[in-house]
Design an enzyme around this catalytic site. Structure first.
Site, PDB file in Angstrom:
ATOM      1  N   ARG A 277       3.161   2.218   9.382  1.00 30.63           N
ATOM      2  CA  ARG A 277       3.518   2.086   7.977  1.00 30.63           C
ATOM      3  C   ARG A 277       2.246   2.149   7.143  1.00 30.63           C
ATOM      4  NH1 ARG A 277       7.753   3.307   9.451  1.00 30.63           N
ATOM      5  NH2 ARG A 277       9.785   2.292   9.197  1.00 30.63           N
TER       6      ARG A 277
ATOM      7  N   HIS B 276       3.870  12.449   7.876  1.00 33.38           N
ATOM      8  CA  HIS B 276       4.941  11.586   8.398  1.00 33.38           C
ATOM      9  C   HIS B 276       5.807  12.340   9.410  1.00 33.38           C
ATOM     10  CE1 HIS B 276       7.350   7.743   7.311  1.00 33.38           C
ATOM     11  NE2 HIS B 276       7.556   8.072   8.564  1.00 33.38           N
TER      12      HIS B 276
END
Length: 312
Positions: free
Chosen positions: A227, A275
């Protein structure tokens, strides 16, 4: 009588799941009616959810037995006070495989110093630096959930000395496990490559701040496929600029897509990947959702239930 499943992850997600989820439910022996809208929320038995989907208020779903998240992370839903139903996060075996491949690939890239040769095809014969072998390169995996454990075990199988850190004590064969603040300090003081796979909670935001980055050995590498807010961006850039850290390979960010003018894009010691380390795969994720619905109907414990107090 069929169970009523409200697929509330949004139209784009349904285009990916519309073939797989009905088949997975049938394979699990579950008779189900899948609804894209729920005219009568009280008739819904299960909600298949993603934070990018449509439901913000769960209170009308008074008979819903579980909310089944399609994302591994739950930080964007855990604070919703209308969500009183059991919440399950996604642990997708294909996502785990993808994460392991990304982590192993980039660990080996930095361990072997591959950028030196890949980025310098200029006719200069650079053979002055011979990388150590894996057993001479201590690696740390912060976070020993499903993804962290799998990544750590894969690296240990390649003979890296793997240290693991988690909030609570764990015992995993082949991984030198630590926990708590003292354990984190000990791990960081030795790790030449650090992989961040802890969940994002109030307690882990800015986990890698200036003080903890300074504990790392000079030249250490950070890999963050977990994250974005686990790292203090300004502290990371400062540690890279002064040469304390060798490189940061980042797959996740505070704001996504990463803004075009962000310094990560142009920093010579930062690699940005968009990502892509691990995404939920509709085929295998559908099987996880179907199994949880089967369990719910059979009165068995649901898989991957979220502990709201811990935040994951």
């Amino acid at each position: 009588m069929p169970v009523t499943v409200h697929f509330a992850a949004g139209p784009a997600a349904w285009r990916e799941y519309h073939d797989h989820l009905p088949r997975a439910l049938a394979d699990a022996g579950v008779q189900a009616e899948i609804l894209l809208t729920a005219p009568d929320p009280a008739a819904v038995d299960y909600i298949v959810f993603a934070p990018s989907g449509e439901i913000q208020d769960f209170s009308p779903y008074v008979n819903c037995k579980a909310v089944l998240n399609l994302w591994a992370g739950v930080e964007r839903i855990i604070g919703n006070t209308t969500l009183t139903q059991p919440l399950a996060r996604m642990v997708d075996p294909a996502m785990t495989e993808s994460m392991v491949e990304w982590v192993v690939g980039h660990t080996l890239r930095h361990h072997l110093g591959m950028d030196l040769h890949i980025l310098n095809q200029d006719g200069v014969w650079r053979n002055e630096i011979t990388p150590p072998i894996a057993r001479e390169r201590p690696v740390a995996v912060l976070g020993l959930g499903a993804l962290g454990r799998a990544a750590g075990e894969a690296l240990a199988a390649l003979n890296f000395p793997v240290m693991g850190w988690s909030r609570t004590p764990k015992n995993i064969s082949g991984i030198d496990c630590h926990s708590g603040d003292a354990g984190l300090a000990a791990v960081l003081s030795r790790a030449e490559i650090v992989i961040l796979l802890v969940p994002l909670t109030a307690g882990t935001e800015n986990l890698m701040n200036a003080e903890r980055l300074a504990r790392l050995p000079k030249g250490a590498v950070i890999l963050n496929p977990g994250r974005g807010p686990l790292i203090d961006d300004a502290a990371l850039l400062a540690a890279l600029d002064r040469g304390h850290l060798g490189h940061a390979t980042l797959d996740v960010f505070r704001n996504e897509p990463l803004p075009k003018g962000h310094p990560f894009w142009t920093h010579p010691r930062v690699t940005v990947t968009p990502h892509i380390a691990a995404s939920t795969r509709p085929l295998t994720a559908s099987a996880v959702v179907a199994e949880n619905i089967r369990r719910g109907e059979a009165g068995e414990p649901l898989l991957y239930l979220v502990d709201r107090a811990r935040g994951y």
